[in-house]
Motif scaffolding. Sequence first.
Motif, mmCIF file in Angstrom:
data_model
loop_
_atom_site.group_PDB
_atom_site.id
_atom_site.type_symbol
_atom_site.label_atom_id
_atom_site.label_comp_id
_atom_site.label_asym_id
_atom_site.label_seq_id
_atom_site.Cartn_x
_atom_site.Cartn_y
_atom_site.Cartn_z
ATOM 1 N N UNK A 91 -8.347 12.081 -4.533
ATOM 2 C CA UNK A 91 -6.881 12.172 -4.673
ATOM 3 C C UNK A 91 -6.426 13.623 -4.597
ATOM 4 N N UNK A 117 -0.890 5.641 4.624
ATOM 5 C CA UNK A 117 -1.302 4.557 3.726
ATOM 6 C C UNK A 117 -1.277 3.177 4.394
ATOM 7 N N UNK A 118 -0.643 3.080 5.542
ATOM 8 C CA UNK A 118 -0.534 1.745 6.141
ATOM 9 C C UNK A 118 -1.230 1.600 7.489
ATOM 10 N N UNK A 173 -4.263 9.708 1.274
ATOM 11 C CA UNK A 173 -3.279 10.550 0.588
ATOM 12 C C UNK A 173 -3.528 12.025 0.890
ATOM 13 N N UNK A 190 -5.453 5.342 -8.004
ATOM 14 C CA UNK A 190 -5.826 4.861 -6.663
ATOM 15 C C UNK A 190 -6.962 3.835 -6.684
ATOM 16 N N UNK A 191 -7.912 3.991 -7.600
ATOM 17 C CA UNK A 191 -9.088 3.104 -7.590
ATOM 18 C C UNK A 191 -8.985 1.955 -8.589
ATOM 19 N N UNK A 212 0.807 -1.229 0.000
ATOM 20 C CA UNK A 212 0.000 0.000 0.000
ATOM 21 C C UNK A 212 0.838 1.276 0.000
ATOM 22 N N UNK A 213 2.144 1.154 0.256
ATOM 23 C CA UNK A 213 2.964 2.372 0.403
ATOM 24 C C UNK A 213 3.231 3.096 -0.902
ATOM 25 N N UNK A 216 -12.983 6.726 -1.345
ATOM 26 C CA UNK A 216 -11.968 5.689 -1.500
ATOM 27 C C UNK A 216 -10.934 5.833 -0.393
ATOM 28 N N UNK A 250 -7.743 4.978 0.008
ATOM 29 C CA UNK A 250 -6.410 5.483 -0.315
ATOM 30 C C UNK A 250 -6.442 6.969 -0.689
ATOM 31 N N UNK A 251 -7.445 7.376 -1.414
ATOM 32 C CA UNK A 251 -7.540 8.792 -1.790
ATOM 33 C C UNK A 251 -7.672 9.659 -0.538
ATOM 34 N N UNK A 263 -9.287 -1.589 -7.438
ATOM 35 C CA UNK A 263 -10.567 -1.930 -6.806
ATOM 36 C C UNK A 263 -11.426 -2.729 -7.786
ATOM 37 N N UNK A 319 3.377 9.896 4.536
ATOM 38 C CA UNK A 319 2.588 9.163 3.540
ATOM 39 C C UNK A 319 2.533 7.680 3.892
ATOM 40 N N UNK A 320 3.651 7.157 4.353
ATOM 41 C CA UNK A 320 3.671 5.738 4.728
ATOM 42 C C UNK A 320 2.676 5.469 5.861
ATOM 43 N N UNK A 350 0.072 2.862 -7.928
ATOM 44 C CA UNK A 350 -0.350 1.499 -7.578
ATOM 45 C C UNK A 350 0.140 0.452 -8.580
ATOM 46 N N UNK A 408 -5.884 -3.720 -3.657
ATOM 47 C CA UNK A 408 -5.366 -3.033 -2.474
ATOM 48 C C UNK A 408 -6.397 -2.943 -1.349
ATOM 49 N N UNK A 409 -7.657 -3.186 -1.704
ATOM 50 C CA UNK A 409 -8.722 -3.135 -0.692
ATOM 51 C C UNK A 409 -8.937 -4.506 -0.077
#
Lengths: 462, 462
Positions: free
Chosen positions: B358, B35-36, B439, A416-417, A158-159, B433, B435-436, A420, B31-32, A163, A196-197
């Motif tokens: 995003x 995202x984690x 971020x 990002x999506x 995920x980092x 989303x 991840x968005x 999914x 960011x890490x 993607x 990633x989800x």
Amino acid sequence: MKKTILLTALVLSGLTSFAQSNDEKNIKLFYKKALTESKAYTWLEYLSNDIGARLSGSQNAQLAVNYTKSQLESLGLDKVYLQEVMVPHWVRGEKESAFILNGKVKTAVPICALGGSVATAKTGLTAEVIEVQGIKELAELGDKVKGKIVFFNRPMNPENVETFISYGACVDQRFAGAKEAAKLGAVGTIVRSMNLRLDDFPHTGAQSYGDLTKEQYIPTAAISTNGAELLSATLKSNPSLKFYFKQSCETLPDVLSYNVIGELTGTVTPENIMVVGGHLDSWDLADGSQDDGAGVVQSMEVVRILKNLNYKPKNTIRVVLFMNEENGGKGGAKYEEVSKQKNENHIFALESDSGGFSPRGFSIEADDANLKKIQGFRDLFEPYLVHSFTIGHAGSDISHLTSKAIVKAGLKPDSQRYFDYHHAANDKFDAVNKRELELGAATMASLVYLLDQTGIEMPKAN
Amino acid sequence: MKKTILLTALVLSGLTSFAQSNDEKNIKLFYKKALTESKAYTWLEYLSNDIGARLSGSQNAQLAVNYTKSQLESLGLDKVYLQEVMVPHWVRGEKESAFILNGKVKTAVPICALGGSVATAKTGLTAEVIEVQGIKELAELGDKVKGKIVFFNRPMNPENVETFISYGACVDQRFAGAKEAAKLGAVGTIVRSMNLRLDDFPHTGAQSYGDLTKEQYIPTAAISTNGAELLSATLKSNPSLKFYFKQSCETLPDVLSYNVIGELTGTVTPENIMVVGGHLDSWDLADGSQDDGAGVVQSMEVVRILKNLNYKPKNTIRVVLFMNEENGGKGGAKYEEVSKQKNENHIFALESDSGGFSPRGFSIEADDANLKKIQGFRDLFEPYLVHSFTIGHAGSDISHLTSKAIVKAGLKPDSQRYFDYHHAANDKFDAVNKRELELGAATMASLVYLLDQTGIEMPKAN
């Protein structure tokens, strides 16, 4: 002398700024046309909702060939034609089923066969499971996997903000996991979905048995990320649990299919070809609206916009809707083969196969001079929030193309999506936003236009 | 002499590159972490799915105050407290209904009362309709609107890539349309939803009767974009059609509510305050996951990340979850009022109220020196595809804030999908989303960190 130089400089700078403002004006027009009168979304709706999933060799794939050909014809291009190509014909058969068998507890988990996989026995396959994080760990286990199901469970990282980097670092498990496990005597493989989800969609995708003999082939399937988490957790408490799965997929004889091609013939150097394309085929679990219905209709929209504006390209602009990107790449290979036979000269190829999300820039394969040239367009793209012009993989259908000098680019949408939906049952029409799709098409049209106007830099003779 | 200069230059450049690489390292870490291990998505899930819509004055708004306060407390900040503020309490009442009455044909269309509107009579309101493209055209009609329903139907302009520009150019119809129509004797207004798509969701939002007396108030509602298209088309064939709508909304007495505030106290200049915030309240039709649950949890995530990394800020970093942004702005105004009483000095305010998409950059309110300073961070943001640093509206909750020198910024996410959901019944958890969202939080944390480290540029004394 000084005066003359100054005058020349002024004239030149005057010309430059005139050209610049002309480019600005034209690009503005491309975006306006895309955002106000695009056919991309209507085309996509038809491909997704009226036709649906378009796996190579299927009847739907043929319907998509017919539909896009007729739509290209309606645009009044100089040429529209089909290019024959034989493609694999793999079918999923009945819906798969799978269970974690933990003592007396039997838990259903969502799986789907990977493309090209063989079936299990009709009664299914039951075996103990060994979990690994990848092919390297598998190799270290050696004989221990004999008679077992290998469970590849390395998640996408995920980092990474981009993607596709995480996808690239994981997908070997899916593509080559079964082949490697079979060599060690495993009876099947289960691969964590490239997603990633955490959700309940299994994601299919291509796999290859490589040079194994047919007798060595073992069934392989993807499991949803939630299913993978559950299987992994259950294995920790009971390493001798068993896993059952059943699938009835098979590979039928190859089928005649087609790349769909349309052209605006060049008015100055028609022998120089600029390709813009996406792939018509999709996986079978959904409509492939993001992968790659979006790229198909964006490519069609590029030539629609240019034709509609009565743009006379210097070079030949050719839209190519490739068949069989997903499980064989036969369309891309055939296109190159025919192009070589005809001694065609490609100067540019642009692919859209990363989804119809907001465009961020291009992933470029070019030498330094051409990279700098494209990066020099940056200011022209800035009003449209398109900002990333970097070296990277341009696309798999255009990867075959070689010419004396060719620049390749892949549209780079927000990523990002993408995973999914990628290769899963939710890759449907409603996953695509109309404006994001249209902005991508305008971005592609702009780059095609700029390179058509200015040409590419030729390698220096030694 | 030359040698000395060179040496100094080297040392300085060494230091600069050390500092730079330290910033790079820290931003990578933000960011890490986002995202984690972010809590933003979990918090949002609770706000959206466990609490739900949070209109000012409602019980849910109070639940959101309680929840976010307790979550901020769990982070171990230096201070967490509530700030009292009286807020309006408008309620929608029964679900609205509306029909186009075209001779004998009665067609239902989706509407919703605009925030602050009065009800119709219990039996509803029926009248002929005059369609206008805006307040200017209304004024030209003068007396002709007497006894009629005015239908404001200027659509959002699809040509602007930045959708907030199109919103800004349309929203006066919604905010002031009823007031202006009432002055001319209209009996009600219907406003096309602020939505770039054609769909069936009516989008609510604030409206104001301004200085009209209560007797002059007329009911006003939004109609879905599909409904607006239908009404407009039907009007063309039958200008004397009638429109019926019924709504039972009302404004109750003001209610005591709260801004939720948490602080990491500065270790060098604690008297200098940097605010980061979003708004806790939402409209009542859905969960307000994009507007502005996203901004709330991103702001909380900024301080979570900094605290978790044991970051000791030079200045005081204060997260403020504002109440009542949607229909009154009382929370933002109260925050400034109290801040002024306490003689506080704000040097920076960052708001996230444009959705959890995003992140593309920041919309900045600053003088030249500070704008250049922020634009100087561009390279640090590039790996995260954050690229837009331009002058623009930073946010409405922080718009009140004044200080001797203050820089304001609004997180600028990709805006293509925002108005698909804005103030409508589909602004739910699944519209965001993970991840968005994450971020965006990391992008905010990075800017807060960079300005905390380097300070803002003070205006030069004359």
